[in-house]
Motif scaffolding. Structure first.
Motif: not given
Length: 184
Positions: A14-20, A113-122
């Motif tokens: 999530y942080i990496l996506g935000s930084v991008v 929850l990890n899978n859901l967070l990664i899926l939503s971060t895409i």
């Protein structure tokens, strides 16, 4: 117990996506042919006109409904610089993946929850979302309203016994879906 906790890797994604997204903002990333920056350039006079009056024909500037532009005009009363407004909007757009996560969490209550967070971060890695967030486009406004409306719809679906609470969730859901329609 492990599936009910969010691990460090999911948060890093999530942080990496935000930084991008933030880096893309500073480089003014845009799609081929500058469609999103051109949209902001073409609709900004409409946003300025909305500061003075709400009821006039938006067709010289846009074919979309005016809620998003009205919200930008209210924001421009507080923040006078268009680049600062873009940055603020870019920052607000970071809530969209979190809202998507909340929807998934409500819909799939027993999932990891990890899978859901990664899926939503895409969503943070899709060019369309990045361009829309950087150039304060109405796509992200409609995404946010759709995610909030979907969250309350899933709350409605999961409420079994309390009819008044169930109806309240349904009305809130309809309200946010209407806002999504009037944004895009």
């Amino acid at each position: 117990m492990e599936k009910n906790r969010i691990n460090f890797t999911s948060i890093i994604i999530y942080i990496l996506g935000s930084v991008v997204l933030i880096i893309s903002f500073f480089y003014d990333v845009d799609g081929t042919g500058t469609p999103f920056s051109g949209d902001l350039r073409d609709t900004w006079p409409y946003v300025i006109k909305l500061k003075d009056a709400f009821f006039f024909d938006p067709t010289p500037w846009t074919v979309h409904f005016p809620l998003h532009y009205y919200l930008l005009s209210r924001l421009s009363l507080i923040i006078d610089n268009v680049d600062h407004i873009r940055f603020f909007y870019c920052f607000i757009s970071l809530t969209a993946p979190f809202l998507f996560f909340m929807c998934l969490k409500e819909k799939y209550r027993n999932e990891n929850l990890n899978n859901l967070l990664i899926l939503s971060t895409i969503v943070l890695f899709t060019p369309s979302f990045i361009y829309s967030a950087i150039w304060a486009n109405d796509n992200v406004s409609s995404y946010i309203f759709i995610f909030i409306g979907s969250y309350f719809f899933f709350k409605y679906e999961n409420t079994v016994s309390n009819l008044s609470k169930k109806n309240k969730y349904l009305y809130i859901c309809f309200f946010f879906f209407a806002l999504a329609c009037y944004s895009r």
